[in-house]
Design a protein around this motif. Structure first.
Motif, mmCIF file in Angstrom:
data_model
loop_
_atom_site.group_PDB
_atom_site.id
_atom_site.type_symbol
_atom_site.label_atom_id
_atom_site.label_comp_id
_atom_site.label_asym_id
_atom_site.label_seq_id
_atom_site.Cartn_x
_atom_site.Cartn_y
_atom_site.Cartn_z
ATOM 1 N N LEU A 57 0.817 -1.253 -0.018
ATOM 2 C CA LEU A 57 0.099 -0.018 0.031
ATOM 3 C C LEU A 57 0.937 1.257 -0.017
ATOM 4 O O LEU A 57 1.677 1.370 0.699
ATOM 5 C CB LEU A 57 -0.730 0.044 1.379
ATOM 6 C CG LEU A 57 -1.813 1.209 1.682
ATOM 7 C CD1 LEU A 57 -2.880 1.296 0.399
ATOM 8 C CD2 LEU A 57 -2.565 0.903 2.836
ATOM 9 N N ILE A 58 0.688 2.079 -0.912
ATOM 10 C CA ILE A 58 1.401 3.411 -0.908
ATOM 11 C C ILE A 58 0.395 4.578 -0.908
ATOM 12 O O ILE A 58 -0.703 4.469 -1.636
ATOM 13 C CB ILE A 58 2.087 3.566 -2.422
ATOM 14 C CG1 ILE A 58 3.080 2.650 -2.572
ATOM 15 C CG2 ILE A 58 2.884 4.968 -2.256
ATOM 16 C CD1 ILE A 58 3.960 2.615 -3.930
ATOM 17 N N MET A 59 0.083 5.309 0.104
ATOM 18 C CA MET A 59 -0.670 6.322 0.366
ATOM 19 C C MET A 59 -0.171 7.726 0.448
ATOM 20 O O MET A 59 0.819 8.100 1.179
ATOM 21 C CB MET A 59 -1.336 5.957 1.649
ATOM 22 C CG MET A 59 -2.822 6.935 1.603
ATOM 23 S SD MET A 59 -3.658 6.142 2.996
ATOM 24 C CE MET A 59 -4.443 4.700 2.783
ATOM 25 N N LEU A 60 -0.426 8.806 -0.580
ATOM 26 C CA LEU A 60 -0.204 9.936 -0.566
ATOM 27 C C LEU A 60 -1.009 10.594 0.177
ATOM 28 O O LEU A 60 -1.947 10.107 0.975
ATOM 29 C CB LEU A 60 -0.206 10.591 -1.857
ATOM 30 C CG LEU A 60 0.943 10.033 -2.932
ATOM 31 C CD1 LEU A 60 0.543 8.442 -3.685
ATOM 32 C CD2 LEU A 60 1.275 11.025 -4.011
ATOM 33 N N ARG A 61 -1.233 11.958 0.064
ATOM 34 C CA ARG A 61 -2.037 12.641 1.120
ATOM 35 C C ARG A 61 -3.416 12.509 0.806
ATOM 36 O O ARG A 61 -3.768 12.299 -0.511
ATOM 37 C CB ARG A 61 -1.927 14.416 0.862
ATOM 38 C CG ARG A 61 -2.819 15.100 1.720
ATOM 39 C CD ARG A 61 -2.495 16.733 1.464
ATOM 40 N NE ARG A 61 -2.541 16.844 0.226
ATOM 41 C CZ ARG A 61 -1.618 17.822 -0.321
ATOM 42 N NH1 ARG A 61 -0.586 18.152 0.376
ATOM 43 N NH2 ARG A 61 -1.935 18.218 -1.487
ATOM 44 N N VAL A 62 -4.277 12.299 1.928
ATOM 45 C CA VAL A 62 -5.676 11.873 1.432
ATOM 46 C C VAL A 62 -6.675 12.867 2.117
ATOM 47 O O VAL A 62 -5.934 13.548 3.215
ATOM 48 C CB VAL A 62 -6.036 10.444 2.459
ATOM 49 C CG1 VAL A 62 -5.432 9.270 1.372
ATOM 50 C CG2 VAL A 62 -5.596 10.264 3.600
ATOM 51 N N ARG A 63 -7.799 12.991 1.936
ATOM 52 C CA ARG A 63 -8.660 14.108 2.522
ATOM 53 C C ARG A 63 -9.692 13.817 3.641
ATOM 54 O O ARG A 63 -10.045 14.421 4.273
ATOM 55 C CB ARG A 63 -9.330 14.749 1.296
ATOM 56 C CG ARG A 63 -8.592 15.068 0.251
ATOM 57 C CD ARG A 63 -8.988 16.524 -0.791
ATOM 58 N NE ARG A 63 -10.241 17.257 -0.143
ATOM 59 C CZ ARG A 63 -9.917 18.275 0.366
ATOM 60 N NH1 ARG A 63 -8.580 18.915 0.356
ATOM 61 N NH2 ARG A 63 -10.619 19.145 0.811
ATOM 62 N N ASP A 64 -9.693 12.251 3.853
ATOM 63 C CA ASP A 64 -10.559 12.161 4.951
ATOM 64 C C ASP A 64 -9.906 11.017 5.677
ATOM 65 O O ASP A 64 -9.238 10.109 5.242
ATOM 66 C CB ASP A 64 -12.038 11.602 4.259
ATOM 67 C CG ASP A 64 -11.704 10.256 3.524
ATOM 68 O OD1 ASP A 64 -12.257 9.327 4.058
ATOM 69 O OD2 ASP A 64 -11.430 10.353 2.365
ATOM 70 N N LYS A 65 -10.453 10.993 7.121
ATOM 71 C CA LYS A 65 -9.800 10.023 8.031
ATOM 72 C C LYS A 65 -10.090 8.640 7.657
ATOM 73 O O LYS A 65 -9.267 7.743 7.773
ATOM 74 C CB LYS A 65 -10.541 10.427 9.228
ATOM 75 C CG LYS A 65 -10.073 9.619 10.672
ATOM 76 C CD LYS A 65 -10.403 10.092 12.082
ATOM 77 C CE LYS A 65 -9.926 9.354 12.892
ATOM 78 N NZ LYS A 65 -10.737 9.571 14.193
ATOM 79 N N TYR A 66 -11.082 8.472 7.114
ATOM 80 C CA TYR A 66 -11.539 6.867 6.748
ATOM 81 C C TYR A 66 -10.848 6.229 5.834
ATOM 82 O O TYR A 66 -10.194 4.942 5.901
ATOM 83 C CB TYR A 66 -13.410 6.971 6.446
ATOM 84 C CG TYR A 66 -13.717 5.535 5.889
ATOM 85 C CD1 TYR A 66 -13.670 4.618 6.903
ATOM 86 C CD2 TYR A 66 -14.122 5.252 4.509
ATOM 87 C CE1 TYR A 66 -14.098 3.278 6.447
ATOM 88 C CE2 TYR A 66 -14.398 4.030 4.184
ATOM 89 C CZ TYR A 66 -14.735 3.006 5.152
ATOM 90 O OH TYR A 66 -15.279 1.998 4.605
ATOM 91 N N THR A 67 -10.245 6.947 4.921
ATOM 92 C CA THR A 67 -9.182 6.579 3.909
ATOM 93 C C THR A 67 -7.897 6.343 4.507
ATOM 94 O O THR A 67 -7.384 5.339 4.330
ATOM 95 C CB THR A 67 -9.190 7.559 2.583
ATOM 96 O OG1 THR A 67 -10.450 7.595 2.075
ATOM 97 C CG2 THR A 67 -8.236 6.962 1.606
#
Length: 165
Positions: A44-54
């Motif tokens: 899993l690679i995660m850049l900036r997200v907008r919501d806590k659930y993600t």
């Protein structure tokens, strides 16, 4: 769905991306189906997200860790004994405490700068990475996959060979 379930065992490398977890739920119509898909991806690679659930897609997979905090305490007390040569006493202490907490909070993923990401690989190894951003905004993108492959060969990148199906 079958492709996601069977990909790793058959040697297929599958890459998926989405802006939020809700996108998967909307596409498949239910949360349980989206969770099945999420569970079948290994890295899993995660850049900036907008919501806590993600953001919790990554943070919920991480263990809690112990962190140490040091607190300095100092104080002074006046002496009320007029017959004593001691006017006051003072003390300074360092108190060390160990606190259990999450390795990474969701807000860390929600506030990443552009070009930075967290990567969870190999069954739980967490890395913070920086993705180089292009300096020139006028980059020419090849029009066809063949042109892209030729450009990759010229610059030293070797494309992954296609296997016949």
């Amino acid at each position: 769905m079958p492709m996601v379930n069977k990909a790793a065992g058959s040697g297929v490398i599958l890459t998926g991306y989405t802006q939020s977890r809700a996108d998967l739920e909307a596409a498949y119509g239910e949360k349980a189906m989206a969770q099945v898909i999420e569970g079948n991806f290994n890295n899993l690679i995660m850049l900036r997200v907008r919501d806590k659930y993600t953001a919790e897609l990554m943070t919920d997979q991480l263990p809690e860790v112990e962190t140490t905090t040091v607190m300095q305490v100092s104080g002074a007390t006046d002496s009320s004994n007029l017959d004593s040569e001691q006017d006051f006493t003072s003390s300074t202490q360092d108190r060390i405490s160990v606190v259990q907490g999450p390795m990474l909070e969701p807000n860390a993923l929600m506030s990443l700068p552009k070009g930075q990401a967290f990567m969870l690989v190999n069954g739980g190894e967490l890395y913070k990475i920086r993705i180089p951003l292009p300096e020139d905004e006028h980059i020419s993108i090849p029009e066809t996959p063949r042109q892209m492959t030729e450009q990759m060969k010229r610059t030293g990148f070797t494309p992954i060979p296609r296997t016949p199906s």
